[in-house]
Design a protein around this motif. Structure first.
Motif, PDB file in Angstrom:
ATOM      1  N   TRP A 101     -15.290   0.323   4.765  1.00 33.06           N
ATOM      2  CA  TRP A 101     -13.950   0.892   4.661  1.00 33.06           C
ATOM      3  C   TRP A 101     -13.018   0.332   5.734  1.00 33.06           C
ATOM      4  O   TRP A 101     -11.837   0.082   5.468  1.00 33.06           O
ATOM      5  N   VAL A 105      -5.178  -0.007  -1.943  1.00 31.66           N
ATOM      6  CA  VAL A 105      -5.926   1.192  -2.344  1.00 31.66           C
ATOM      7  C   VAL A 105      -4.966   2.262  -2.875  1.00 31.66           C
ATOM      8  O   VAL A 105      -4.110   2.752  -2.147  1.00 31.66           O
ATOM      9  N   GLN A 145      -7.388   6.838  -1.827  1.00 30.13           N
ATOM     10  CA  GLN A 145      -8.338   6.633  -0.735  1.00 30.13           C
ATOM     11  C   GLN A 145      -9.611   7.455  -0.927  1.00 30.13           C
ATOM     12  O   GLN A 145     -10.718   6.974  -0.669  1.00 30.13           O
ATOM     13  N   TYR A 164     -11.778   5.821  -3.537  1.00 33.19           N
ATOM     14  CA  TYR A 164     -12.319   4.557  -3.021  1.00 33.19           C
ATOM     15  C   TYR A 164     -13.489   4.836  -2.075  1.00 33.19           C
ATOM     16  O   TYR A 164     -14.540   4.179  -2.150  1.00 33.19           O
TER      17      TYR A 164
END
Length: 314
Positions: A62, A70, A73, A76
Motif C-alpha cells: 500500500w 485509487v 481506498q 483497495y
C-alpha cells in the motif's frame, strides 16, 4: 510470541504520522482501516500472528501505491489484504499437515463491543472458526467477504481474481457447506455464561454429575498443545469420557489452579491459570442449551493475544 512484523506495522505507521508533523495520506488510510483489515485476515487464517504478518505485507504494498489512481481506498486495501491472506492460507495449510495433535484457531481477548455485534461475534467464535477450517481457501475468502463483511460480488471478484459468476457459485457452495456444520440456533451470551459458570463450578469441586448435566451426550474435547504442552492428541468423544478426563487431569496438577471467565473471540470463555500464569484458554460450542464442543488451547505460541484486548471491526 508476539509477531515482530505486527509490531513493526504499528511502529511504522505511528512514526509516519508523527514524523515532522507531516500527515501521510497513505498512512492515515491504513490506520483508519487497520482493525477491519486485521479482522478479515484473522477470519481467513485463524491465526492472529499470521494476520499481523499479512498486515505488514499489505502496508508494504500500500505504501508504494499512487493514491491518485485509487478510487476507493477501503476496497483497495481489502483487495491487497485478501490476496496476501490467500497466499498465507496456502502456506499455513502445509504447516498444519505436520502439526502435532489438533490445530485450533488462535484465541483473542476481545473488546466488549465485539460481543455487542452479534454477527461479528458469531463469525469469530471458536466453533465458527473451526467450521471455516473445513472450507477450501478460495471458499473461505469468498464466504468471509460476503457473509461477514457484506462486500458486493464485484468487489469480491476483484479481490480473489475470479469472475462474478464464479464468485456467486463459490459463495453458494460455501454457504451450504457452513450451514450444514455451524452451531444449531443462537445461544445468548447470558446462557453461555451460565453454562460456563456451571462447568467451572463442577471442575473446581470435582463434581462429575455436574459436568455430565451440562455436557451433551456426544460432546467432543479438542486440545492444542502444539507439541510443546501436554494435550489430547486426538478428539475425545462422549460426555462421560470428557468429564472424567477433565476432572482426573485437574486433580493431578501440582500447582495452584485458578479458573476465571473472560471475553474470548466475542464470547465467554474460561482461562486456566497455574500458579498465576495463563496455561490454557477453553472455549465452548453450545447447541440446544448444552456444551457440544470444548476447545482447549495450551500452545504458548497461540496465547500471546490473550495479554491485551484486540479490537475487531466489520
Amino acid at each position: 510470541m508476539r509477531s515482530e512484523h505486527g509490531e513493526r506495522t504499528r511502529n511504522t505507521t505511528a512514526g509516519r504520522l508523527a514524523g515532522g508533523g507531516r500527515t501521510d495520506r497513505a498512512t492515515e488510510a491504513f490506520v483508519a482501516h487497520r482493525n477491519l483489515l486485521f479482522t478479515i485476515a484473522y477470519e481467513m487464517l485463524g491465526s492472529a500472528v499470521d494476520a499481523e504478518d499479512v498486515l505488514q505485507e499489505t502496508w508494504l504494498r500500500w505504501s508504494g501505491v499512487d493514491l491518485g489512481t485509487v478510487r476507493d481506498q477501503r476496497a483497495y486495501l481489502i483487495r491487497i489484504t485478501t490476496r496476501q491472506a490467500l497466499d498465507r492460507l496456502r502456506t499455513l495449510g502445509r504447516r498444519k499437515e505436520s502439526y502435532v495433535g489438533s490445530w485450533l484457531p488462535e484465541p483473542l481477548l476481545t473488546t466488549p463491543d465485539v460481543a455487542e455485534d452479534v454477527e461479528l461475534a458469531d463469525s469469530v467464535s471458536m466453533a465458527m472458526m473451526l467450521v471455516l477450517e473445513t472450507l477450501m481457501p478460495i471458499e473461505r475468502a469468498v464466504f468471509v467477504l460476503r457473509e461477514v463483511f457484506d462486500l458486493g460480488y464485484d468487489e469480491i471478484a476483484e479481490a480473489v481474481g475470479k469472475s462474478q459468476a464464479a464468485v456467486r457459485q463459490i459463495a453458494h457452495r460455501a454457504r451450504a457447506h457452513v450451514a450444514a456444520r455451524r452451531p444449531r440456533g443462537t445461544v445468548s451470551p447470558v446462557k453461555t455464561q451460565e453454562a460456563l459458570d456451571a462447568f467451572r463450578r463442577a471442575l473446581e469441586t470435582g463434581d462429575l454429575q455436574g459436568l455430565l448435566d451440562i455436557l451433551a451426550p456426544d460432546a467432543v474435547l479438542l486440545g492444542d498443545g502444539g507439541g510443546v504442552k501436554q494435550s489430547v492428541l486426538r478428539p475425545v468423544v462422549g460426555a462421560d469420557k470428557v468429564a472424567r478426563l477433565l476432572i482426573g487431569g485437574l486433580s493431578k496438577v501440582d500447582a495452584e489452579v485458578s479458573l476465571r471467565t473472560a471475553q474470548v473471540n466475542g464470547h465467554p470463555a474460561l482461562l486456566l491459570h497455574l500458579d498465576g500464569v495463563l496455561d490454557a484458554v477453553v472455549t465452548a460450542r453450545m447447541d440446544d442449551g448444552l456444551i457440544t464442543g470444548l476447545y482447549s488451547v495450551r500452545n504458548p505460541a497461540k496465547l500471546s493475544h490473550m495479554q491485551r484486548e484486540t479490537a475487531l471491526r466489520r
